[in-house]
Each structure stands twice: as C-alpha cells, then as structure tokens.
Write a protein that holds these residues in place. Sequence first.
Motif, PDB file in Angstrom:
ATOM      1  N   TYR A 117       5.685  11.764  -3.775  1.00  0.00           N
ATOM      2  CA  TYR A 117       5.542  11.172  -2.447  1.00  0.00           C
ATOM      3  C   TYR A 117       6.780  11.434  -1.598  1.00  0.00           C
ATOM      4  O   TYR A 117       7.909  11.221  -2.031  1.00  0.00           O
ATOM      5  N   HIS A 162       2.969   5.240  -7.013  1.00  0.00           N
ATOM      6  CA  HIS A 162       3.069   4.288  -5.914  1.00  0.00           C
ATOM      7  C   HIS A 162       1.677   3.955  -5.390  1.00  0.00           C
ATOM      8  O   HIS A 162       0.746   4.752  -5.519  1.00  0.00           O
ATOM      9  N   ASN A 181       3.588   2.447  -0.084  1.00  0.00           N
ATOM     10  CA  ASN A 181       5.038   2.459  -0.283  1.00  0.00           C
ATOM     11  C   ASN A 181       5.498   1.489  -1.364  1.00  0.00           C
ATOM     12  O   ASN A 181       6.690   1.231  -1.503  1.00  0.00           O
ATOM     13  N   GLU A 182       4.560   0.973  -2.145  1.00  0.00           N
ATOM     14  CA  GLU A 182       4.896   0.018  -3.209  1.00  0.00           C
ATOM     15  C   GLU A 182       4.891   0.726  -4.559  1.00  0.00           C
ATOM     16  O   GLU A 182       3.878   1.291  -4.978  1.00  0.00           O
ATOM     17  N   SER A 183       6.031   0.693  -5.256  1.00  0.00           N
ATOM     18  CA  SER A 183       6.117   1.351  -6.558  1.00  0.00           C
ATOM     19  C   SER A 183       5.285   0.610  -7.594  1.00  0.00           C
ATOM     20  O   SER A 183       5.308  -0.620  -7.680  1.00  0.00           O
TER      21      SER A 183
END
Length: 309
Positions: A292, A39, A42-44
């Motif tokens: 995470y 990630h 919070n962005e994969s």
Amino acid sequence: MAERIDAVLGSGRASGLHGLVVMRGGEVVVEWYGAGVDHHLNESLGHVVFDRDTLHDLRSVSKSVVALVYGIALGEGLVPEPGESLMRQFPEFPDLVPGREHLTIEHALTMTLGIEWREDLPYTDPANGEIAMEFAPDRHRYVLERPVVEEAGKRWSYCGGASALVGEIVSRGVGRPMDDYAGERLFGPLGISEYFWSRGDDGVPRAASGLRLRPIDLAAVGQLVLDGGRDIVPGEWIREVLRARVVVGDWAEYGYQWYLNGGRAECIGNGGQRLVVVPGEELVVAVTAGEYDEGQGSSQAVLDAVLGA
C-alpha cells in the motif's frame, strides 16, 4: 506458467504478494496464498496468514465493480443512461449547477470531469482528494463543488470522487445502498456469500475503494466479464464498459472504470490489487498484495510471469 510463477516467488521479486488466482477456460489453474502485513484502508491488520477464505482489500478495484453494478441497474431501468446530466442527479445542489450544466454521468464513468482533484498524494495525506472527500460534511457536494479547470470529456484524470458519484446514482436509483444491491444482483448470482463493503461515517458505501473480497471471488467477477455478463450484467453493458474512450498516459486507454491495455481489460488498486481479463486467451488473473502506497512491484512481477511478459 507455473515454472515462471515459482521462479518469481523464489526470487523475492514478489515478496509483498498475498494471493494469486489464475483461471483459464473457466477453470482455476493456479491458486496461491501467502502471508504478510495487511491493511483495511488505512488501518493495519497486522501480520495475516492468507488462505482461500480470507477477505482482502481491493481498494480501487472497487471502482470497476461499481461500473458493473451500474450496468445491472441500467439494464433494469433504475438509473439514467450515461449521457444524462450529472447535476440533474443531485438536485439538492442547485447552487453548483452554473458552470457544470455540461457534465454527464459518462464524464464520471470515464474520469473526465475536468475538475480540480489531487489523488497523486499518499492516502495518509488529508490533502489527497479521496481522503478529503471522506472527511467532508457531504462527500457528494465536496466532489461536485471542486473547481472546473478544463473541458470535460477530453483528458483522463484519476478521481475517486467520480466513482463516489456513480455509486450514489446507483443507490438513489435502486432505492437502497449500492452495496446491498450489489450483494443481491451481482455477488449473489455469482455464488459470492462472503464480502464486505465499508461505509463512511455518513453511512454511504465507499464506492471508490471500500470493497473486500476473496481473491477466488475476485477472479469470478473477472470470469463474468470474460463470459460477456452471463445475463447477470447485460452483455451490451460489458461491451460499453470495455470500449476505449480516453487515453491514460502512454500505457493504456480507459473505458467505464476499467483500464484497457493491449487486448487486456484491467482493474487496479493501491498496494498491488489487480484483476486482469484477457479475452483472446480465455484468461483471468486476480492478484492481492500488501504494498500500500508503495507501488505495484509484487503484483506486476507475478502478472508478468503469468502473462509471459
């Protein structure tokens, strides 16, 4: 050491591990890269196959790097001493001064501001203090207007907002964004040319969690600390950073944005990002992982193997 590391990797106890670099005596003795879902905040990023050139989120390890950057600026006379008033650095908020006159920059560096702050929630939860700060109209006002709930300087309470304030003090002191200054004064002299420091929608560098480095370069930062700063960071500041000032639970103490534990200095980031410096063994360990919001299982397992725990 290598046999212990192989045993941990083979057992599956470090299935979330993405990268490992071990340096002893200034030389790389172990370098390993894996694969997994990664990630950026919070962005994969999907499934990533890592190698030496892959940047990795460091999350809250960023805080410890900010402390080093502050020290460089302090050595150049560009930022105030830690004992100076915190509120005086933010003159645009005169309405917030009453009740906060006692706060110093050191209270931010040691996370002992005594304010109400919830960062024990997942970083996907808008009630998490750091996430709420990112969505606030003014991140610095958001931190400084939190209610004062206890005496400053007495109790450590994890607070990404404290690091945001330190980062902003650097930016104001040096007259440009903190990440630009870090690139010239810290990363450049270390030979680190590839890095990324994310900024919020307001254009402000995310001092608390925005740094991405290669694990080999994270290890270079650790070696710099082990070497006492090498005239990149003032040696006196390295000693101040690593001087224990407050207790963290029942497992560690805290200096200036660095954890201190049993002769080790550590940086810790969400998902298993770790940097460990062991002066007595001339040892530096940099770990990246992808757990995470899940803990430190993989990184702790491999660190135990490296350190012989």
